[in-house]
Design a protein around this motif. Structure first.
Motif, mmCIF file in Angstrom:
data_model
loop_
_atom_site.group_PDB
_atom_site.id
_atom_site.type_symbol
_atom_site.label_atom_id
_atom_site.label_comp_id
_atom_site.label_asym_id
_atom_site.label_seq_id
_atom_site.Cartn_x
_atom_site.Cartn_y
_atom_site.Cartn_z
ATOM 1 N N ASP A 23 -19.379 -39.353 -51.727
ATOM 2 C CA ASP A 23 -18.236 -38.656 -51.121
ATOM 3 C C ASP A 23 -17.316 -37.978 -52.135
ATOM 4 N N ARG A 24 -17.398 -38.426 -53.386
ATOM 5 C CA ARG A 24 -16.477 -37.803 -54.337
ATOM 6 C C ARG A 24 -16.837 -36.362 -54.683
ATOM 7 N N PHE A 25 -18.033 -35.899 -54.250
ATOM 8 C CA PHE A 25 -18.408 -34.505 -54.528
ATOM 9 C C PHE A 25 -17.988 -33.540 -53.428
ATOM 10 N N THR A 26 -17.490 -34.072 -52.324
ATOM 11 C CA THR A 26 -17.134 -33.184 -51.210
ATOM 12 C C THR A 26 -16.101 -32.120 -51.586
ATOM 13 N N PRO A 27 -15.025 -32.458 -52.312
ATOM 14 C CA PRO A 27 -14.045 -31.397 -52.632
ATOM 15 C C PRO A 27 -14.663 -30.215 -53.374
ATOM 16 N N SER A 28 -15.581 -30.475 -54.310
ATOM 17 C CA SER A 28 -16.134 -29.317 -55.032
ATOM 18 C C SER A 28 -17.080 -28.501 -54.157
ATOM 19 N N PHE A 29 -17.820 -29.153 -53.247
ATOM 20 C CA PHE A 29 -18.641 -28.362 -52.320
ATOM 21 C C PHE A 29 -17.751 -27.562 -51.370
ATOM 22 N N LEU A 30 -16.631 -28.165 -50.947
ATOM 23 C CA LEU A 30 -15.721 -27.427 -50.053
ATOM 24 C C LEU A 30 -15.124 -26.211 -50.748
ATOM 25 N N SER A 31 -14.852 -26.334 -52.050
ATOM 26 C CA SER A 31 -14.266 -25.151 -52.668
ATOM 27 C C SER A 31 -15.308 -24.049 -52.849
ATOM 28 N N ILE A 32 -16.570 -24.414 -53.014
ATOM 29 C CA ILE A 32 -17.628 -23.386 -53.036
ATOM 30 C C ILE A 32 -17.706 -22.706 -51.663
ATOM 31 N N PHE A 33 -17.668 -23.526 -50.620
ATOM 32 C CA PHE A 33 -17.657 -22.969 -49.257
ATOM 33 C C PHE A 33 -16.524 -21.956 -49.091
ATOM 34 N N GLU A 34 -15.303 -22.362 -49.488
ATOM 35 C CA GLU A 34 -14.136 -21.466 -49.326
ATOM 36 C C GLU A 34 -14.334 -20.153 -50.074
ATOM 37 N N SER A 35 -14.988 -20.236 -51.237
ATOM 38 C CA SER A 35 -15.154 -19.017 -52.038
ATOM 39 C C SER A 35 -16.168 -18.054 -51.413
ATOM 40 N N LEU A 36 -16.991 -18.544 -50.493
ATOM 41 C CA LEU A 36 -18.014 -17.682 -49.885
ATOM 42 C C LEU A 36 -17.581 -17.076 -48.553
ATOM 43 N N VAL A 37 -16.550 -17.655 -47.947
ATOM 44 C CA VAL A 37 -16.107 -17.201 -46.626
ATOM 45 C C VAL A 37 -15.504 -15.791 -46.721
ATOM 46 N N PRO A 38 -15.881 -14.882 -45.803
ATOM 47 C CA PRO A 38 -15.290 -13.535 -45.859
ATOM 48 C C PRO A 38 -13.800 -13.546 -45.521
ATOM 49 N N SER A 39 -13.053 -12.600 -46.097
ATOM 50 C CA SER A 39 -11.608 -12.547 -45.854
ATOM 51 C C SER A 39 -11.319 -11.925 -44.482
ATOM 52 N N GLU A 40 -10.098 -12.154 -44.003
ATOM 53 C CA GLU A 40 -9.636 -11.542 -42.747
ATOM 54 C C GLU A 40 -9.753 -10.021 -42.820
ATOM 55 N N GLU A 41 -9.430 -9.505 -43.993
ATOM 56 C CA GLU A 41 -9.449 -8.073 -44.201
ATOM 57 C C GLU A 41 -10.869 -7.512 -44.008
ATOM 58 N N GLU A 42 -11.841 -8.250 -44.551
ATOM 59 C CA GLU A 42 -13.227 -7.804 -44.421
ATOM 60 C C GLU A 42 -13.674 -7.841 -42.963
ATOM 61 N N ILE A 43 -13.272 -8.877 -42.244
ATOM 62 C CA ILE A 43 -13.643 -8.988 -40.837
ATOM 63 C C ILE A 43 -13.010 -7.867 -40.021
ATOM 64 N N ALA A 44 -11.769 -7.516 -40.369
ATOM 65 C CA ALA A 44 -11.094 -6.415 -39.682
ATOM 66 C C ALA A 44 -11.840 -5.094 -39.912
ATOM 67 N N LYS A 45 -12.318 -4.895 -41.129
ATOM 68 C CA LYS A 45 -13.083 -3.681 -41.439
ATOM 69 C C LYS A 45 -14.376 -3.605 -40.621
ATOM 70 N N GLN A 46 -15.033 -4.754 -40.471
ATOM 71 C CA GLN A 46 -16.274 -4.786 -39.683
ATOM 72 C C GLN A 46 -15.999 -4.390 -38.234
ATOM 73 N N LYS A 47 -14.891 -4.911 -37.679
ATOM 74 C CA LYS A 47 -14.519 -4.574 -36.292
ATOM 75 C C LYS A 47 -14.229 -3.085 -36.172
ATOM 76 N N GLN A 48 -13.529 -2.577 -37.191
ATOM 77 C CA GLN A 48 -13.179 -1.155 -37.203
ATOM 78 C C GLN A 48 -14.447 -0.293 -37.189
ATOM 79 N N LEU A 49 -15.425 -0.672 -37.983
ATOM 80 C CA LEU A 49 -16.684 0.083 -38.020
ATOM 81 C C LEU A 49 -17.401 0.014 -36.668
ATOM 82 N N LEU A 50 -17.423 -1.180 -36.068
ATOM 83 C CA LEU A 50 -18.053 -1.324 -34.743
ATOM 84 C C LEU A 50 -17.383 -0.388 -33.736
ATOM 85 N N THR A 51 -16.049 -0.349 -33.750
ATOM 86 C CA THR A 51 -15.318 0.501 -32.804
ATOM 87 C C THR A 51 -15.625 1.981 -33.038
ATOM 88 N N SER A 52 -15.614 2.407 -34.299
ATOM 89 C CA SER A 52 -15.806 3.839 -34.524
ATOM 90 C C SER A 52 -17.249 4.256 -34.221
#
Ligand code: ATP
Ligand code: MG
Length: 342
Positions: free
Chosen positions: A23-52
């Protein structure tokens, strides 16, 4: 000989308990997860492209509809991944290839760039780049099953956050170790996510939505897709399990390295169980389907997601599962070693 001893090692390792300090390795795996998640800004851009793009295509085909599918819609996408779109259109006059070619013309007229119709691929697509957002995407036609399985994956991800965390780390491992390349005989990201869902079903962290009373129904090319999709009612389903991310990662790799019975078993998230190859008649090679690792598609149930795997790549895959299981068991720094490039 060699075969007997490797069998014995596998048998001994099968019942090996997890290291006490996992269990002591969970924090470092979680921070890798966080670093891979797309930002809100990127998701907004994807929606914008879908709409246009929807607006542009609807001018020509008012009855068509454009859907996002794949990693940018199933909630298992990394940042900067390509966008998968599917155009649904009911036109009896035109073939898929004709639709792709006409779509390419519409996109050209709409000032999109790098437009490439790929009409001879197994799934014909048009590729394009949108200069406004800088995003690249692929558009396919009438592939609604992919839209529906995208929704199933997204719905599972809403039930327990550990699914998304686990699948991100597994995908990141698979990409680092080059075992996420279907054209080279290893598994798709879609298959890895299904393997993660299956593990969490066995551990009672996720339910089996297709076995519950259906609240969502569609029929796509003769496949009845039905399942319970009111997942906001299930968000405490996994709460009795206190498994941490690192423990689940250990369990995932340990399962595929030492517990899965490759000669008999098929994993099935449709039933939430392991079923037999015999029952599915997947015991011998038919055409190119070798059934060396069996992963049932949740809706196209005759479809084995492991069918791309051949007698060479099954070895590579199993060696990689063992390597990962051993790193999680013994390595002092598993959150680094696991992802060392192949
Ligand atoms: P990545 O981040 O690697 O691009 P992805 O989520 O886009 O991952 P892919 O494996 O590229 O995953 O698949 C994209 C989508 O295509 C999946 O979400 C699924 O809807 C569909 N798909 C892919 N492979 C299959 C398959 N063998 N059978 C049915 N649908 C599939
Ligand atoms: Mg993709």
């Amino acid at each position: 000989g060699h075969h007997v001893s490797s069998q014995r090692i596998r048998f001994q390792r099968r019942n090996r308990p997890c290291r006490y300090d996992i269990d002591r390795f969970t924090p470092s795996f979680l921070s890798i997860f966080e670093s891979l998640v797309p930002s809100e800004e990127e998701i907004a851009k994807q929606k914008q492209l879908l709409t246009s793009l929807s607006r542009l295509i609807n001018k020509e085909w008012p009855n068509s509809k454009l859907y996002l599918y794949g990693s940018c819609a199933n909630s298992f996408g990394f940042s900067n991944s390509d966008i998968d779109l599917c155009l649904s259109i009911d036109d009896k006059e035109m073939s898929k290839v004709d639709i792709i070619l006409k779509l390419a013309d519409i996109l050209k007229a709409g000032n999109l760039q790098n437009i490439q119709p790929l009409t001879r691929a197994r799934v014909p697509i048009v590729k394009l780049m949108d200069p406004e957002t800088g995003l690249s995407c692929d558009i396919c036609v009438n592939n609604l099953l992919a839209v529906v399985n995208t929704k199933l994956l997204r719905d599972y991800a809403q039930i327990d956050r550990r699914l998304r965390q686990l699948a991100f780390i597994v995908k990141h491992w698979a990409k680092s170790r080059r075992v996420n390349e279907t054209y080279q005989g290893t598994l798709s990201s879609y298959a890895y996510v299904i393997m993660c869902i299956h593990l969490l079903q066995l551990r009672r962290i996720l339910p089996c939505l297709q076995e519950m009373e259906a609240t969502y129904f569609v029929t796509v090319d003769e496949n009845n897709c039905a399942y319970f999709d009111q997942v906001d009612k299930l968000n405490s389903y996994g709460a009795q399990s206190r498994d941490t991310l690192s423990r689940l990662l250990w369990a995932f790799f340990h399962y595929w390295a030492y517990e899965h019975d490759y000669t008999r078993d098929v994993i099935s998230i449709r039933t939430g169980r392991i079923i037999s190859k015999e029952r599915k008649d997947w015991t011998r090679r038919v055409g190119n389907d070798r059934h060396l690792i069996c992963i049932e598609d949740p809706f196209e149930i005759s479809h084995d997601l492991g069918r791309v795997v051949d007698k060479f790549t099954i070895k590579i895959l199993r060696e990689e599962f063992e390597r990962a299981a051993n790193i999680l068991q013994f390595d002092p720094n598993p959150s680094v070693t696991l992802f060392e490039p192949y």
